[in-house]
Scaffold this active site. Structure first.
Site, PDB file in Angstrom:
ATOM      1  CB  THR A 125      -0.930   0.013   1.228  1.00  0.00           C
ATOM      2  OG1 THR A 125      -1.726  -1.169   1.218  1.00  0.00           O
ATOM      3  CG2 THR A 125      -1.836   1.227   1.215  1.00  0.00           C
ATOM      4  CD  GLU A 126       3.631   2.810  -3.707  1.00  0.00           C
ATOM      5  OE1 GLU A 126       3.329   3.760  -4.449  1.00  0.00           O
ATOM      6  OE2 GLU A 126       4.495   1.954  -3.996  1.00  0.00           O
ATOM      7  N   GLY A 130      -3.840   1.906  -3.054  1.00  0.00           N
ATOM      8  CA  GLY A 130      -4.354   0.971  -2.068  1.00  0.00           C
ATOM      9  C   GLY A 130      -4.840  -0.272  -2.785  1.00  0.00           C
ATOM     10  CB  SER A 131      -8.245  -1.429  -3.675  1.00  0.00           C
ATOM     11  OG  SER A 131      -8.686  -1.575  -2.337  1.00  0.00           O
ATOM     12  CG  PHE A 362      -6.223  -4.397   6.671  1.00  0.00           C
ATOM     13  CD1 PHE A 362      -5.324  -4.118   7.689  1.00  0.00           C
ATOM     14  CD2 PHE A 362      -7.122  -5.429   6.879  1.00  0.00           C
ATOM     15  CE1 PHE A 362      -5.335  -4.841   8.877  1.00  0.00           C
ATOM     16  CE2 PHE A 362      -7.137  -6.157   8.052  1.00  0.00           C
ATOM     17  CZ  PHE A 362      -6.235  -5.853   9.066  1.00  0.00           C
ATOM     18  CD  GLU A 363      -4.639  -8.472   4.154  1.00  0.00           C
ATOM     19  OE1 GLU A 363      -4.158  -8.651   3.027  1.00  0.00           O
ATOM     20  OE2 GLU A 363      -3.974  -8.533   5.198  1.00  0.00           O
ATOM     21  CG  ASP A 367     -18.094  -0.907  -1.162  1.00  0.00           C
ATOM     22  OD1 ASP A 367     -18.940  -1.815  -1.045  1.00  0.00           O
ATOM     23  OD2 ASP A 367     -18.120   0.129  -0.478  1.00  0.00           O
TER      24      ASP A 367
END
Length: 481
Positions: A125-126, A130-131, A362-363, A367
């Site tokens: 993650t930055e 993220g996703s 997280f992970e 949505d």
């Protein structure tokens, strides 16, 4: 989770030993002090839990994903910060190395990781990625015979504990890919690697979460894990394991919260009789028990697919979304049933709820995962279940896929809200299928029927579409003015 008889012979004694070690863990103290008890991780290492899923050839126990999930759920029922530290190590922290690492990388890193002498962390993650992993800006550029690594990773779990760090970085030119992504492994003590302060969090306060800055870090070519430029494909497998063990932690958290709630409603009296005698409470607990069974079923089914990368990715998406959301709902129900006492931090009832909140983020944000699940369902629907009880649900979902394709044609792939709704329905279908397959007792059969009914209701919702932007803007102006 439902380990095999052979796995139980290993897992049950281990759970007993873990219970002895975890007796000195006081969750409220962990939460207030923002750290785990001194020496706890070393004691856990002596029990071998950090090597549960690592290969026996390098000191691990070589146990299945089902066994690992059972242990993580057991730990989470005591303290979620401890379970997060362990689950991150077993999942995101070590999976890339185990699955894709070279023989020399295994020899260098795995023995210490298996013994718990070294703890693993994973960083992807930055601040702007993220996703959306395609937005990763951290870059490892070719520098002579090696690489030069620069960038910043945020919200890195186990950051301050870790002595092994796996991360994702853009590696232009490696593996022949102009914009390829690769997995890299390094020692966080390497020059140029620096850690920020511990984050102040809503929950999971005993686990370590920091920003890691990479400032012209020099690495050898042997820092690349697996095939260069293939990090996106590898990352999906790593994330699958992360989602799986996160889901297992949700099971443990939910189980202990509902156990606490059940004990309370049997003692607490309102209107002349125990809360447990109130029909509304009975209905709530009935639905909660079905939800918990669904959580256990989908985690079990996902874990049993560990050897099939595609099935694992799909099922862990379902388990992560369903388990994280049911954990939040059911821990909240526990707080509600405790009344005012649930709102008082010293009772400990609110802690599982606070610890559960981040699991929906997280992970992979839920949505986003649901939208991806909808896309997968539209492109490659699962084969029909052998269970006759699933026929109506599967037929309804097939009709929904057809309706979506008919309404939008190829444009359906860009209808994110419609895909999101389809994905939500597909996730509930997967949970219902897992529960239907696992159910054996009358109570479990009833729970599976409840889950099928919930999935069917979701499938039959009207096709979702985007809100017209002009309407949205006017509405927000009216409400917020």
């Amino acid at each position: 989770m439902r380990p095999t008889a052979e796995e139980l012979n290993v897992v049950e004694p281990l759970k007993s030993s873990l219970s002895q070690v975890l007796r000195r863990v006081r969750p409220l103290e962990v939460d207030q002090e923002h750290r785990l008890p001194e020496g706890l991780l070393a004691e856990l290492g002596e029990l071998g839990v950090f090597g549960l899923t690592l290969p026996t050839s390098h000191g691990g126990a070589g146990l299945s994903a089902v066994a690992a999930c059972t242990v993580v759920a057991h730990v989470a029922a005591v303290d979620r910060s401890v379970a997060t530290t362990l689950g991150l190590h077993l999942g995101l922290g070590t999976r890339g190395l185990v699955a894709f690492g070279s023989k020399s990388q295994h020899e260098r890193w795995l023995p210490g990781l298996a013994e718990g002498r070294t703890i693993a962390a994973f960083a992807t993650t930055e601040s702007e990625a993220g996703s959306d992993v395609a937005a990763v800006k951290t870059t490892a550029s070719v520098d002579g015979a090696g690489l030069k690594l620069s960038g910043t990773k945020v919200y890195v779990t186990n950051a301050r504990l870790a002595k092994v760090l796996t991360l994702t970085a853009a590696t232009p030119g490696l593996g022949g890919a102009k914009k390829g992504l690769s997995l890299l492994i390094l020692d966080p003590a390497t020059q140029g690697v620096s850690l920020g302060a511990e984050e102040r969090k809503l929950g999971l306060r005993g686990s370590s979460t920091c920003t890691i800055t990479l400032d012209d870090v020099s690495l050898g070519a042997d820092a690349v894990v697996g095939e260069p430029g293939q990090g996106a494909r590898q990352l999906e497998h790593v994330l699958s394991w992360g989602r799986l063990l996160l889901s297992a932690g949700c099971v443990g958290t939910t189980r202990v919260s509902l156990r606490t709630a059940l004990a309370h409603v049997k003692l607490r009296k309102q209107f002349g009789k125990p809360l447990f005698g109130q029909e509304v409470v009975q209905r709530q607990l009935h639905a909660a028990a079905a939800g918990l069974f669904g959580m256990e079923a989908i985690v079990t089914r996902a874990a049993r697919a560990e050897g099939d990368f595609a099935a694992l990715a799909r099922l862990t998406t379902a388990s992560k979304v369903f388990c994280s959301e049911r954990a939040w709902e059911l821990c909240d129900l526990s707080l509600q049933l405790h009344g005012g006492a649930g709102f008082i931090e010293d009772t400990g009832v609110a802690l599982p709820l606070r610890d559960a909140r981040v699991t929906r983020i997280f992970e992979g944000a839920n949505d986003v995962l649901a939208t991806h699940a909808g896309l997968s369902e539209l492109m490659t629907p699962l084969p029909q279940s052998p269970h006759a009880a699933m026929a109506e649900l599967e037929a309804a979902l097939a009709e929904r896929r057809t309706a979506l394709s008919t309404a939008y044609g190829v444009r359906a792939f860009n209808r994110r809200a419609a895909l999101h709704a389809l994905g939500r329905a597909a996730i509930l279908r997967d949970v219902a299928a897992a529960a239907t397959s696992l159910a054996s007792s009358p109570g479990e059969l009833d729970a599976a029927a409840q889950l099928r009914a919930q999935a069917l209701a979701a499938v039959r919702l009207p096709l979702s579409d985007e809100v017209p932007l002009p309407f949205l803007e006017r509405f927000l102006e009216e409400v917020l003015s």
